[in-house]
Design a protein around this motif. Structure first.
Motif, PDB file in Angstrom:
ATOM      1  N   PRO A 108       0.846  -1.198   0.000  1.00 58.38           N
ATOM      2  CA  PRO A 108       0.000   0.000   0.000  1.00 58.38           C
ATOM      3  C   PRO A 108       0.884   1.251   0.000  1.00 58.38           C
ATOM      4  N   ARG A 109       0.520   2.181  -0.836  1.00 62.29           N
ATOM      5  CA  ARG A 109       1.336   3.369  -1.030  1.00 62.29           C
ATOM      6  C   ARG A 109       0.893   4.446  -0.042  1.00 62.29           C
ATOM      7  N   ILE A 110       1.842   5.110   0.588  1.00 58.90           N
ATOM      8  CA  ILE A 110       1.519   6.233   1.472  1.00 58.90           C
ATOM      9  C   ILE A 110       2.374   7.407   1.030  1.00 58.90           C
ATOM     10  N   SER A 111       1.723   8.520   0.728  1.00 64.34           N
ATOM     11  CA  SER A 111       2.433   9.682   0.189  1.00 64.34           C
ATOM     12  C   SER A 111       2.520  10.775   1.250  1.00 64.34           C
ATOM     13  N   PRO A 112       3.711  11.031   1.781  1.00 68.29           N
ATOM     14  CA  PRO A 112       3.831  12.082   2.792  1.00 68.29           C
ATOM     15  C   PRO A 112       3.624  13.470   2.201  1.00 68.29           C
ATOM     16  N   ALA A 113       2.954  14.300   2.969  1.00 67.24           N
ATOM     17  CA  ALA A 113       2.756  15.696   2.585  1.00 67.24           C
ATOM     18  C   ALA A 113       3.036  16.552   3.815  1.00 67.24           C
ATOM     19  N   MET A 114       3.579  17.736   3.577  1.00 68.55           N
ATOM     20  CA  MET A 114       3.846  18.610   4.725  1.00 68.55           C
ATOM     21  C   MET A 114       2.754  19.659   4.833  1.00 68.55           C
ATOM     22  N   MET A 115       2.544  20.090   6.082  1.00 72.60           N
ATOM     23  CA  MET A 115       1.661  21.230   6.330  1.00 72.60           C
ATOM     24  C   MET A 115       2.423  22.148   7.262  1.00 72.60           C
ATOM     25  N   VAL A 116       2.345  23.467   7.041  1.00 69.66           N
ATOM     26  CA  VAL A 116       3.085  24.368   7.917  1.00 69.66           C
ATOM     27  C   VAL A 116       2.278  25.634   8.187  1.00 69.66           C
ATOM     28  N   LEU A 117       2.211  25.978   9.463  1.00 74.21           N
ATOM     29  CA  LEU A 117       1.595  27.237   9.878  1.00 74.21           C
ATOM     30  C   LEU A 117       2.734  28.203  10.215  1.00 74.21           C
ATOM     31  N   ILE A 118       2.815  29.307   9.466  1.00 76.37           N
ATOM     32  CA  ILE A 118       3.911  30.267   9.664  1.00 76.37           C
ATOM     33  C   ILE A 118       3.457  31.338  10.650  1.00 76.37           C
ATOM     34  N   ARG A 119       4.309  31.594  11.643  1.00 74.45           N
ATOM     35  CA  ARG A 119       3.993  32.599  12.663  1.00 74.45           C
ATOM     36  C   ARG A 119       4.901  33.806  12.487  1.00 74.45           C
ATOM     37  N   LYS A 120       4.305  34.988  12.697  1.00 68.15           N
ATOM     38  CA  LYS A 120       5.081  36.233  12.619  1.00 68.15           C
ATOM     39  C   LYS A 120       4.546  37.140  13.720  1.00 68.15           C
ATOM     40  N   GLY A 121       5.260  37.224  14.826  1.00 65.96           N
ATOM     41  CA  GLY A 121       4.747  37.956  15.973  1.00 65.96           C
ATOM     42  C   GLY A 121       3.427  37.372  16.417  1.00 65.96           C
ATOM     43  N   GLU A 122       2.400  38.200  16.456  1.00 69.00           N
ATOM     44  CA  GLU A 122       1.074  37.733  16.883  1.00 69.00           C
ATOM     45  C   GLU A 122       0.237  37.218  15.717  1.00 69.00           C
ATOM     46  N   GLN A 123       0.812  37.203  14.538  1.00 72.32           N
ATOM     47  CA  GLN A 123       0.036  36.820  13.354  1.00 72.32           C
ATOM     48  C   GLN A 123       0.414  35.421  12.858  1.00 72.32           C
ATOM     49  N   VAL A 124      -0.538  34.797  12.137  1.00 68.13           N
ATOM     50  CA  VAL A 124      -0.227  33.550  11.425  1.00 68.13           C
ATOM     51  C   VAL A 124      -0.635  33.716   9.964  1.00 68.13           C
ATOM     52  N   LEU A 125       0.045  32.983   9.096  1.00 70.47           N
ATOM     53  CA  LEU A 125      -0.253  33.063   7.667  1.00 70.47           C
ATOM     54  C   LEU A 125      -1.250  31.968   7.273  1.00 70.47           C
ATOM     55  N   LEU A 126      -2.367  32.390   6.686  1.00 71.69           N
ATOM     56  CA  LEU A 126      -3.343  31.429   6.187  1.00 71.69           C
ATOM     57  C   LEU A 126      -3.541  31.690   4.695  1.00 71.69           C
ATOM     58  N   ALA A 127      -3.760  30.613   3.961  1.00 75.08           N
ATOM     59  CA  ALA A 127      -3.873  30.730   2.507  1.00 75.08           C
ATOM     60  C   ALA A 127      -5.084  29.964   2.014  1.00 75.08           C
ATOM     61  N   MET A 128      -5.615  30.441   0.890  1.00 76.80           N
ATOM     62  CA  MET A 128      -6.688  29.712   0.222  1.00 76.80           C
ATOM     63  C   MET A 128      -6.074  29.057  -1.011  1.00 76.80           C
ATOM     64  N   HIS A 129      -6.152  27.725  -1.051  1.00 75.18           N
ATOM     65  CA  HIS A 129      -5.566  27.003  -2.178  1.00 75.18           C
ATOM     66  C   HIS A 129      -6.464  27.135  -3.405  1.00 75.18           C
ATOM     67  N   THR A 130      -5.859  27.350  -4.559  1.00 78.31           N
ATOM     68  CA  THR A 130      -6.611  27.542  -5.793  1.00 78.31           C
ATOM     69  C   THR A 130      -7.501  26.340  -6.094  1.00 78.31           C
ATOM     70  N   ASN A 131      -6.985  25.115  -5.864  1.00 78.58           N
ATOM     71  CA  ASN A 131      -7.737  23.910  -6.234  1.00 78.58           C
ATOM     72  C   ASN A 131      -8.445  23.245  -5.061  1.00 78.58           C
ATOM     73  N   SER A 132      -8.563  23.937  -3.954  1.00 78.15           N
ATOM     74  CA  SER A 132      -9.207  23.344  -2.793  1.00 78.15           C
ATOM     75  C   SER A 132     -10.687  23.090  -3.077  1.00 78.15           C
ATOM     76  N   PRO A 133     -11.201  21.908  -2.648  1.00 76.42           N
ATOM     77  CA  PRO A 133     -12.633  21.653  -2.852  1.00 76.42           C
ATOM     78  C   PRO A 133     -13.508  22.609  -2.035  1.00 76.42           C
ATOM     79  N   TYR A 134     -12.959  23.136  -0.923  1.00 74.32           N
ATOM     80  CA  TYR A 134     -13.703  24.108  -0.113  1.00 74.32           C
ATOM     81  C   TYR A 134     -12.939  25.411  -0.188  1.00 74.32           C
ATOM     82  N   LYS A 135     -13.626  26.501  -0.343  1.00 72.10           N
ATOM     83  CA  LYS A 135     -12.931  27.794  -0.402  1.00 72.10           C
ATOM     84  C   LYS A 135     -12.691  28.287   1.017  1.00 72.10           C
ATOM     85  N   ARG A 136     -11.709  27.681   1.665  1.00 75.78           N
ATOM     86  CA  ARG A 136     -11.422  28.030   3.040  1.00 75.78           C
ATOM     87  C   ARG A 136      -9.950  28.369   3.188  1.00 75.78           C
TER      88      ARG A 136
END
Ligand SMILES: [Zn+2]
Length: 236
Positions: A108-136
Motif C-alpha cells: 500500500p502506497r503512502i504519500s507524505p505531505a507537509m503542512m506548515v503554519l507560519i507565525r510572525k509575531g502575533e500573526q499567522v499566515l493562512l492561505a486559500m488554495h486555488t484547487n481546494s474543494p472548499y474555499k477556506r
C-alpha cells in the motif's frame, strides 16, 4: 448508520480477492471491498463519499473507513505488475501484491505531505488554495518530492507558494489523510524574511491574520489543519 453485513457482501458477485480484512471495531469485524459501479447493490443502500463523512462519524470509525478506502484503492490500482504486466497475486498473511513472473512487490502506497503554519509575531499566515474543494483559508501544504526531507519540502513549498523564508521548524502532529493515500505531517515555523508573493496556480490568496483581524472560515474540525490553527490562533 447501518452498514452492509457479511450476508449482503456474499450476495454480490464479488471475487474473494476483492475483499480485504480491516479488523474489529466496537466488537464487530469489518472488511472492505471494491466493486464495479454496475454491480452496486440496489436501492436498499445509500452511498457516501469518504470526505462527506468527516465530521459526521466517530473519529475512530472514520479512521477505519479511511484505512479501508486506502486498502481497496491500493488493490484496485495494483492488479497487474508495473514491470512485466503479469497479473499480481496477493500474498498470504501480508498486505503485498507480488508478481509471480518477475517477483516485483507492491505494498500500500503512502504519500507524505507537509503542512506548515507560519507565525510572525502575533500573526499567522493562512492561505486559500486555488484547487481546494472548499474555499477556506488554511495552513500551507504540499506533497514531498522524491529525495526530499520533510524540512526541505517545507522550505521549498513556502518559498514557491508565498515567496517567504522561514526558520525554527517545529513538529506539531501527523494525520492519515486518505485522499487517496496521504500522510499529512504538520509543523509550525517562524517567519524569517520576504514579502508575500503568491503562486497563482497554487494559491488564490494568502494573508497574515492577527488577533484583531476578522477570522476566515477554517478547515473541517477533524483535520490536523484545524488542530494546528486552533492551537496557534492569536488571542487578545
Ligand atoms: Zn512482473
Amino acid at each position: 448508520m447501518g452498514l452492509p453485513d457479511a450476508a449482503d457482501l456474499a450476495a454480490l458477485p464479488l471475487a474473494a480477492d476483492r475483499i480485504h480484512p480491516l479488523g474489529t471495531w466496537d466488537g464487530r469485524y469489518y472488511q472492505a471491498a471494491w466493486l464495479d459501479e454496475a454491480l452496486l447493490p440496489g436501492p436498499d443502500f445509500a452511498y457516501h463519499g469518504l470526505r462527506a463523512l468527516f465530521g459526521t462519524l466517530d473519529d475512530s470509525f472514520l479512521g477505519l473507513a479511511g484505512r479501508g478506502a486506502q486498502l481497496v484503492e491500493w488493490a484496485r490500482t495494483h492488479r497487474y505488475c508495473g514491470v512485466c504486466a503479469t497479473a499480481l497475486q496477493l500474498l498470504d498473511g501480508e498486505r503485498c501484491y507480488k508478481c509471480p513472473n518477475c517477483g516485483h512487490s507492491a505494498y500500500p502506497r503512502i504519500s507524505p505531505a507537509m503542512m506548515v503554519l507560519i507565525r510572525k509575531g502575533e500573526q499567522v499566515l493562512l492561505a486559500m488554495h486555488t484547487n481546494s474543494p472548499y474555499k477556506r483559508y488554511t495552513a500551507l501544504a504540499g506533497f514531498l518530492e522524491a529525495g526530499e526531507s520533510i524540512e526541505e519540502a517545507i522550505h521549498r513549498e513556502v518559498e514557491e507558494e508565498v515567496g517567504l523564508k522561514v526558520h525554527n521548524l517545529q513538529y506539531f502532529a501527523s494525520q492519515s489523510w486518505p485522499f487517496p493515500h496521504s500522510l499529512m505531517i504538520a509543523f509550525t515555523a517562524d517567519y524569517l524574511d520576504g514579502e508575500i508573493r503568491v503562486q497563482p496556480e497554487e494559491i488564490a490568496d494568502a494573508r497574515w491574520f492577527g488577533p484583531d483581524d476578522e477570522w476566515p472560515e477554517l478547515p473541517v474540525k477533524v483535520s490536523v489543519a484545524a488542530r494546528l490553527i486552533d492551537a496557534h490562533r492569536p488571542k487578545r
